[in-house]
Design a protein around this motif. Structure first.
Motif, mmCIF file in Angstrom:
data_model
loop_
_atom_site.group_PDB
_atom_site.id
_atom_site.type_symbol
_atom_site.label_atom_id
_atom_site.label_comp_id
_atom_site.label_asym_id
_atom_site.label_seq_id
_atom_site.Cartn_x
_atom_site.Cartn_y
_atom_site.Cartn_z
ATOM 1 N N VAL A 1 5.350 -3.653 -4.125
ATOM 2 C CA VAL A 1 4.877 -2.294 -3.812
ATOM 3 C C VAL A 1 5.946 -1.271 -4.157
ATOM 4 O O VAL A 1 5.660 -0.242 -4.762
ATOM 5 C CB VAL A 1 4.455 -2.183 -2.326
ATOM 6 N N ALA A 2 7.182 -1.542 -3.820
ATOM 7 C CA ALA A 2 8.266 -0.602 -4.121
ATOM 8 C C ALA A 2 8.419 -0.413 -5.627
ATOM 9 O O ALA A 2 8.681 0.692 -6.097
ATOM 10 C CB ALA A 2 9.570 -1.094 -3.505
ATOM 11 N N GLY A 3 8.240 -1.487 -6.389
ATOM 12 C CA GLY A 3 8.334 -1.388 -7.845
ATOM 13 C C GLY A 3 7.229 -0.522 -8.424
ATOM 14 O O GLY A 3 7.462 0.297 -9.318
ATOM 15 N N VAL A 4 6.009 -0.676 -7.926
ATOM 16 C CA VAL A 4 4.883 0.124 -8.399
ATOM 17 C C VAL A 4 5.073 1.589 -8.020
ATOM 18 O O VAL A 4 4.834 2.485 -8.819
ATOM 19 C CB VAL A 4 3.548 -0.434 -7.839
ATOM 20 N N GLY B 1 7.888 3.144 -7.491
ATOM 21 C CA GLY B 1 8.945 3.688 -8.340
ATOM 22 C C GLY B 1 8.449 3.985 -9.740
ATOM 23 O O GLY B 1 8.748 5.032 -10.315
ATOM 24 N N TRP B 2 7.663 3.041 -10.300
ATOM 25 C CA TRP B 2 7.093 3.250 -11.635
ATOM 26 C C TRP B 2 6.227 4.497 -11.644
ATOM 27 O O TRP B 2 6.334 5.331 -12.538
ATOM 28 C CB TRP B 2 6.278 2.028 -12.052
ATOM 29 N N PHE B 3 5.338 4.623 -10.674
ATOM 30 C CA PHE B 3 4.437 5.776 -10.605
ATOM 31 C C PHE B 3 5.228 7.077 -10.509
ATOM 32 O O PHE B 3 4.950 8.042 -11.218
ATOM 33 C CB PHE B 3 3.495 5.647 -9.404
ATOM 34 N N ASN B 4 6.238 7.113 -9.652
ATOM 35 C CA ASN B 4 7.011 8.342 -9.447
ATOM 36 C C ASN B 4 7.862 8.712 -10.654
ATOM 37 O O ASN B 4 8.257 9.866 -10.803
ATOM 38 C CB ASN B 4 7.861 8.231 -8.189
ATOM 39 N N ARG B 5 8.119 7.768 -11.562
ATOM 40 C CA ARG B 5 8.844 8.067 -12.803
ATOM 41 C C ARG B 5 7.897 8.347 -13.964
ATOM 42 O O ARG B 5 8.327 8.774 -15.027
ATOM 43 C CB ARG B 5 9.760 6.897 -13.178
ATOM 44 N N SER B 6 6.603 8.104 -13.771
ATOM 45 C CA SER B 6 5.632 8.250 -14.855
ATOM 46 C C SER B 6 5.174 9.691 -15.025
ATOM 47 O O SER B 6 5.518 10.574 -14.246
ATOM 48 C CB SER B 6 4.410 7.371 -14.582
ATOM 49 N N TRP B 7 4.332 9.927 -16.040
ATOM 50 C CA TRP B 7 3.799 11.266 -16.286
ATOM 51 C C TRP B 7 2.882 11.718 -15.165
ATOM 52 O O TRP B 7 2.652 12.900 -14.988
ATOM 53 C CB TRP B 7 3.104 11.336 -17.645
ATOM 54 N N ALA C 1 3.873 9.188 -5.119
ATOM 55 C CA ALA C 1 3.350 8.008 -4.436
ATOM 56 C C ALA C 1 4.307 7.587 -3.339
ATOM 57 O O ALA C 1 5.522 7.706 -3.471
ATOM 58 C CB ALA C 1 3.158 6.871 -5.431
ATOM 59 N N ASP C 2 3.741 7.107 -2.262
ATOM 60 C CA ASP C 2 4.504 6.516 -1.167
ATOM 61 C C ASP C 2 3.966 5.114 -0.937
ATOM 62 O O ASP C 2 2.786 4.847 -1.197
ATOM 63 C CB ASP C 2 4.350 7.340 0.114
ATOM 64 N N ALA C 3 4.813 4.223 -0.448
ATOM 65 C CA ALA C 3 4.370 2.861 -0.167
ATOM 66 C C ALA C 3 3.247 2.907 0.865
ATOM 67 O O ALA C 3 3.313 3.616 1.856
ATOM 68 C CB ALA C 3 5.537 2.032 0.346
ATOM 69 N N THR C 4 2.193 2.160 0.591
ATOM 70 C CA THR C 4 1.042 2.104 1.485
ATOM 71 C C THR C 4 0.445 0.712 1.403
ATOM 72 O O THR C 4 0.694 -0.023 0.448
ATOM 73 C CB THR C 4 -0.011 3.168 1.108
ATOM 74 N N LEU C 5 -0.359 0.364 2.378
ATOM 75 C CA LEU C 5 -1.012 -0.938 2.353
ATOM 76 C C LEU C 5 -2.355 -0.874 1.633
ATOM 77 O O LEU C 5 -3.001 -1.881 1.439
ATOM 78 C CB LEU C 5 -1.197 -1.460 3.778
ATOM 79 N N GLY C 6 -2.785 0.320 1.246
ATOM 80 C CA GLY C 6 -4.066 0.473 0.574
ATOM 81 C C GLY C 6 -3.889 0.840 -0.885
ATOM 82 O O GLY C 6 -2.780 1.035 -1.372
ATOM 83 N N TYR C 7 -4.998 0.939 -1.576
ATOM 84 C CA TYR C 7 -4.990 1.321 -2.986
ATOM 85 C C TYR C 7 -4.956 2.833 -3.113
ATOM 86 O O TYR C 7 -5.720 3.528 -2.458
ATOM 87 C CB TYR C 7 -6.243 0.775 -3.684
ATOM 88 N N VAL C 8 -4.071 3.335 -3.940
ATOM 89 C CA VAL C 8 -4.008 4.760 -4.220
ATOM 90 C C VAL C 8 -4.325 4.940 -5.698
ATOM 91 O O VAL C 8 -3.556 4.513 -6.561
ATOM 92 C CB VAL C 8 -2.620 5.347 -3.898
ATOM 93 N N ALA C 9 -5.477 5.523 -5.978
ATOM 94 C CA ALA C 9 -5.889 5.731 -7.364
ATOM 95 C C ALA C 9 -5.055 6.827 -8.002
ATOM 96 O O ALA C 9 -4.707 7.806 -7.343
ATOM 97 C CB ALA C 9 -7.365 6.125 -7.408
#
Length: 105
Positions: A3-6, A8-14, A23-31
């Motif tokens: 989750v932390a890797g995803v 981090g990837w999202f927060n560095r992406s376009w 994005a913040d770590a969550t237990l659910g899906y964030v589209a």
């Protein structure tokens, strides 16, 4: 942790580049946001629609289509790839039917 890797990837992406989305770590899906989705042809879950006109108006949907892979063939009016309706792929010995966008064989 995955989750932390995803996150981090999202927060560095376009997706997060403009600073308004994070994005913040969550237990659910964030589209991911749909900003700019118009520029991501071909459309639908299986890439069966070359342009937005076919997505929005089913009468304009080609049953089967092909396109060049030249980036200059992306059109802004209507948004999507310039395409050509076809019956079959005719390239070489492995000619095959193109999957139908309308669900017929």
């Amino acid at each position: 942790m995955l989750v932390a890797g995803v996150v981090g990837w999202f927060n560095r992406s376009w997706f997060a580049a403009d600073g308004t989305t994070k994005a913040d770590a969550t237990l659910g899906y964030v589209a991911p946001p749909l900003d700019g989705v118009w520029a991501t042809a071909p459309y639908l879950h299986n890439g069966s629609m070359p342009d937005l006109a076919g997505v929005l108006d089913s009468r304009r949907r080609p049953e089967r289509w092909t396109r060049s892979f030249d980036s200059r063939d992306y059109s802004l009016d209507p948004p999507g790839w310039r395409s050509t309706a076809v019956d079959r792929v005719r390239d070489g010995p492995d000619a095959r039917a193109i999957p139908s966008a309308t669900g017929s064989a």
